[in-house]
Design a protein around this motif. Structure first.
Motif, PDB file in Angstrom:
ATOM      1  N   THR A 174      19.007  44.473  -5.462  1.00  0.00           N
ATOM      2  CA  THR A 174      19.949  45.201  -4.558  1.00  0.00           C
ATOM      3  C   THR A 174      20.657  46.367  -4.961  1.00  0.00           C
ATOM      4  OG1 THR A 174      19.981  43.119  -3.136  1.00  0.00           O
ATOM      5  CG2 THR A 174      21.847  44.735  -2.771  1.00  0.00           C
ATOM      6  N   VAL A 175      21.026  46.049  -6.110  1.00  0.00           N
ATOM      7  CA  VAL A 175      21.766  47.084  -6.755  1.00  0.00           C
ATOM      8  C   VAL A 175      20.983  48.253  -7.212  1.00  0.00           C
ATOM      9  CG1 VAL A 175      22.894  47.388  -9.381  1.00  0.00           C
ATOM     10  CG2 VAL A 175      23.587  45.504  -8.062  1.00  0.00           C
ATOM     11  N   ASN A 176      19.685  48.152  -7.861  1.00  0.00           N
ATOM     12  CA  ASN A 176      19.112  48.957  -7.695  1.00  0.00           C
ATOM     13  C   ASN A 176      18.191  49.951  -6.710  1.00  0.00           C
ATOM     14  OD1 ASN A 176      18.627  48.481 -10.764  1.00  0.00           O
ATOM     15  ND2 ASN A 176      16.828  47.105 -10.504  1.00  0.00           N
ATOM     16  N   PHE A 177      18.251  49.190  -5.689  1.00  0.00           N
ATOM     17  CA  PHE A 177      17.740  49.772  -4.271  1.00  0.00           C
ATOM     18  C   PHE A 177      19.063  50.633  -3.935  1.00  0.00           C
ATOM     19  CE2 PHE A 177      17.867  50.193   0.184  1.00  0.00           C
ATOM     20  CZ  PHE A 177      16.510  50.406   0.539  1.00  0.00           C
ATOM     21  N   ILE A 178      20.187  50.351  -3.962  1.00  0.00           N
ATOM     22  CA  ILE A 178      21.396  51.048  -3.514  1.00  0.00           C
ATOM     23  C   ILE A 178      21.211  51.993  -4.458  1.00  0.00           C
ATOM     24  CG2 ILE A 178      23.945  51.071  -3.457  1.00  0.00           C
ATOM     25  CD1 ILE A 178      23.657  48.086  -2.384  1.00  0.00           C
ATOM     26  N   ASN A 179      21.585  51.786  -5.750  1.00  0.00           N
ATOM     27  CA  ASN A 179      21.539  53.074  -6.693  1.00  0.00           C
ATOM     28  C   ASN A 179      20.476  54.088  -6.648  1.00  0.00           C
ATOM     29  OD1 ASN A 179      24.048  52.021  -8.014  1.00  0.00           O
ATOM     30  ND2 ASN A 179      22.570  51.154  -9.697  1.00  0.00           N
ATOM     31  N   GLN A 180      19.243  53.869  -6.120  1.00  0.00           N
ATOM     32  CA  GLN A 180      18.307  54.729  -5.862  1.00  0.00           C
ATOM     33  C   GLN A 180      18.380  55.258  -4.507  1.00  0.00           C
ATOM     34  OE1 GLN A 180      14.278  52.785  -5.604  1.00  0.00           O
ATOM     35  NE2 GLN A 180      13.210  54.584  -6.568  1.00  0.00           N
ATOM     36  N   ASN A 181      18.851  54.629  -3.542  1.00  0.00           N
ATOM     37  CA  ASN A 181      18.838  55.107  -2.241  1.00  0.00           C
ATOM     38  C   ASN A 181      20.168  55.581  -1.489  1.00  0.00           C
ATOM     39  OD1 ASN A 181      15.951  54.900  -1.369  1.00  0.00           O
ATOM     40  ND2 ASN A 181      16.398  52.907  -2.169  1.00  0.00           N
ATOM     41  N   LEU A 182      21.091  54.917  -2.030  1.00  0.00           N
ATOM     42  CA  LEU A 182      22.431  55.322  -1.416  1.00  0.00           C
ATOM     43  C   LEU A 182      23.551  55.719  -2.381  1.00  0.00           C
ATOM     44  CD1 LEU A 182      22.371  51.935   0.953  1.00  0.00           C
ATOM     45  CD2 LEU A 182      22.094  54.452   1.649  1.00  0.00           C
ATOM     46  N   LEU A 183      23.292  56.131  -3.463  1.00  0.00           N
ATOM     47  CA  LEU A 183      24.374  56.166  -4.514  1.00  0.00           C
ATOM     48  C   LEU A 183      25.410  57.322  -4.068  1.00  0.00           C
ATOM     49  CD1 LEU A 183      25.124  55.552  -7.186  1.00  0.00           C
ATOM     50  CD2 LEU A 183      23.553  57.265  -8.320  1.00  0.00           C
ATOM     51  N   THR A 184      25.075  58.426  -3.369  1.00  0.00           N
ATOM     52  CA  THR A 184      25.779  59.640  -3.097  1.00  0.00           C
ATOM     53  C   THR A 184      26.921  58.920  -1.999  1.00  0.00           C
ATOM     54  OG1 THR A 184      24.331  61.029  -3.192  1.00  0.00           O
ATOM     55  CG2 THR A 184      26.339  61.580  -1.874  1.00  0.00           C
ATOM     56  N   TYR A 185      26.400  58.028  -1.049  1.00  0.00           N
ATOM     57  CA  TYR A 185      27.153  57.298  -0.179  1.00  0.00           C
ATOM     58  C   TYR A 185      28.049  56.229  -0.751  1.00  0.00           C
ATOM     59  CZ  TYR A 185      29.002  54.659   3.965  1.00  0.00           C
ATOM     60  OH  TYR A 185      29.781  53.924   4.742  1.00  0.00           O
ATOM     61  N   VAL A 186      27.769  55.492  -1.706  1.00  0.00           N
ATOM     62  CA  VAL A 186      28.268  54.660  -2.562  1.00  0.00           C
ATOM     63  C   VAL A 186      29.704  55.460  -3.352  1.00  0.00           C
ATOM     64  CG1 VAL A 186      28.506  52.855  -4.419  1.00  0.00           C
ATOM     65  CG2 VAL A 186      26.867  52.801  -2.428  1.00  0.00           C
ATOM     66  N   ARG A 187      29.314  56.480  -3.839  1.00  0.00           N
ATOM     67  CA  ARG A 187      30.193  57.254  -4.476  1.00  0.00           C
ATOM     68  C   ARG A 187      31.533  57.708  -3.727  1.00  0.00           C
ATOM     69  NH1 ARG A 187      26.418  60.926  -7.655  1.00  0.00           N
ATOM     70  NH2 ARG A 187      25.733  59.547  -9.463  1.00  0.00           N
ATOM     71  N   ASN A 188      30.935  58.102  -2.574  1.00  0.00           N
ATOM     72  CA  ASN A 188      32.032  58.476  -1.396  1.00  0.00           C
ATOM     73  C   ASN A 188      32.914  57.521  -1.076  1.00  0.00           C
ATOM     74  OD1 ASN A 188      31.221  61.227  -1.719  1.00  0.00           O
ATOM     75  ND2 ASN A 188      29.624  61.217  -0.043  1.00  0.00           N
ATOM     76  N   LEU A 189      32.365  56.393  -1.179  1.00  0.00           N
ATOM     77  CA  LEU A 189      33.121  55.173  -0.550  1.00  0.00           C
ATOM     78  C   LEU A 189      34.132  54.832  -1.503  1.00  0.00           C
ATOM     79  CD1 LEU A 189      30.940  52.042   0.485  1.00  0.00           C
ATOM     80  CD2 LEU A 189      32.387  53.032   1.880  1.00  0.00           C
ATOM     81  N   LEU A 190      34.039  55.148  -2.655  1.00  0.00           N
ATOM     82  CA  LEU A 190      35.111  54.698  -3.759  1.00  0.00           C
ATOM     83  C   LEU A 190      36.089  55.714  -3.710  1.00  0.00           C
ATOM     84  CD1 LEU A 190      36.164  52.823  -5.921  1.00  0.00           C
ATOM     85  CD2 LEU A 190      34.960  54.183  -7.642  1.00  0.00           C
ATOM     86  N   ARG A 191      35.550  57.066  -3.332  1.00  0.00           N
ATOM     87  CA  ARG A 191      36.733  58.228  -3.325  1.00  0.00           C
ATOM     88  C   ARG A 191      37.359  58.182  -2.026  1.00  0.00           C
ATOM     89  NH1 ARG A 191      31.991  61.352  -4.947  1.00  0.00           N
ATOM     90  NH2 ARG A 191      31.948  61.752  -7.140  1.00  0.00           N
ATOM     91  N   ASN A 192      36.738  57.609  -0.965  1.00  0.00           N
ATOM     92  CA  ASN A 192      37.493  58.069   0.171  1.00  0.00           C
ATOM     93  C   ASN A 192      37.756  56.838   1.023  1.00  0.00           C
ATOM     94  OD1 ASN A 192      37.034  60.812  -0.181  1.00  0.00           O
ATOM     95  ND2 ASN A 192      34.782  60.603   0.726  1.00  0.00           N
ATOM     96  N   GLY A 193      37.070  55.474   0.600  1.00  0.00           N
ATOM     97  CA  GLY A 193      37.234  54.305   1.605  1.00  0.00           C
ATOM     98  C   GLY A 193      36.313  54.312   2.523  1.00  0.00           C
ATOM     99  N   LEU A 194      36.365  53.174   3.240  1.00  0.00           N
ATOM    100  CA  LEU A 194      35.226  52.812   4.330  1.00  0.00           C
ATOM    101  C   LEU A 194      36.075  53.433   5.558  1.00  0.00           C
ATOM    102  CD1 LEU A 194      32.723  51.193   4.843  1.00  0.00           C
ATOM    103  CD2 LEU A 194      34.214  49.450   5.280  1.00  0.00           C
ATOM    104  N   ASP A 195      35.270  54.107   6.337  1.00  0.00           N
ATOM    105  CA  ASP A 195      35.865  54.613   7.646  1.00  0.00           C
ATOM    106  C   ASP A 195      35.391  53.818   8.810  1.00  0.00           C
ATOM    107  OD1 ASP A 195      36.707  57.031   6.386  1.00  0.00           O
ATOM    108  OD2 ASP A 195      34.605  58.096   6.681  1.00  0.00           O
TER     109      ASP A 195
END
Length: 195
Positions: A174-195
């Motif tokens: 799951t971690v590898n999948f997220i890092n491979q496919n959703l890394l930009t979104y995950v980074r933005n989550l940390l910066r901006n929070g969950l909308d």
């Protein structure tokens, strides 16, 4: 390497994803407490189940400062607290979508993860195929990346609940999948929070 890019809070993206997936699993209703506790001790940034942190409360009710990668974090909201808050919010949204994951799909995915001859890439492909099967359940009013992240986390939780011995493998895939496919979104989550 892309996973080494900082998110602005001092954790590289890979460790953020580890903590996010762990936090999601920890905040969920789960039946794999022992396995999750062991996994938390093995992560590059050690994490502890909520019960393990109760003794860290100070006499004034605040939490003790914690050390991350040799740095002392202030008593204000730590990186781990921010990630835990985001994970908890993802669980709340995920609770509304959990019913859309069919038990048959969970059993199939668990059986695939039990196949020791599968490579990590094969496991990520199995996870991607399972996600394709639940895409129809993605809420139309939710951005695709957010729905994909939540459904990925829900599939991981469901497989681990079905077969707790698979937690470590499911977590890593799951971690590898997220890092491979959703890394930009995950980074933005940390910066901006969950909308």
């Amino acid at each position: 390497m892309d996973s080494q890019v900082s998110n602005g809070l001092g954790l590289d993206a890979e460790h953020f994803t580890d903590l996010l997936v762990f936090g999601f699993l920890q905040s969920s209703k789960y039946s794999f407490h022992r396995e999750l506790e062991a996994l938390g001790q093995e992560l590059p940034v050690p994490v502890y189940l909520d019960a393990d942190l109760e003794d860290e409360l100070q006499t004034d009710g605040s939490r003790a400062s914690r050390s991350y990668h040799g740095r002392i974090q202030p008593d204000s909201e730590s990186q781990e607290d921010i990630i835990q808050r985001i994970a908890h919010q993802l669980v709340q949204v995920g609770d509304e979508l959990d019913h859309s994951i069919q038990p048959t799909l969970v059993r199939q995915l668990a059986a695939q993860f039990m196949n020791v001859s599968l490579s990590e890439e094969d496991r990520r492909n199995c996870l991607a195929k399972a996600l394709d099967e639940v895409k129809a359940a993605f809420p139309r009013d939710m951005e695709n990346e957010k729905a994909m992240l939540i459904m990925t986390l829900l599939l991981a939780k469901s497989v681990a609940s079905h077969e707790p011995s698979l937690l470590r493998d499911v977590f890593q895939t799951t971690v590898n999948f997220i890092n491979q496919n959703l890394l930009t979104y995950v980074r933005n989550l940390l910066r901006n929070g969950l909308d």
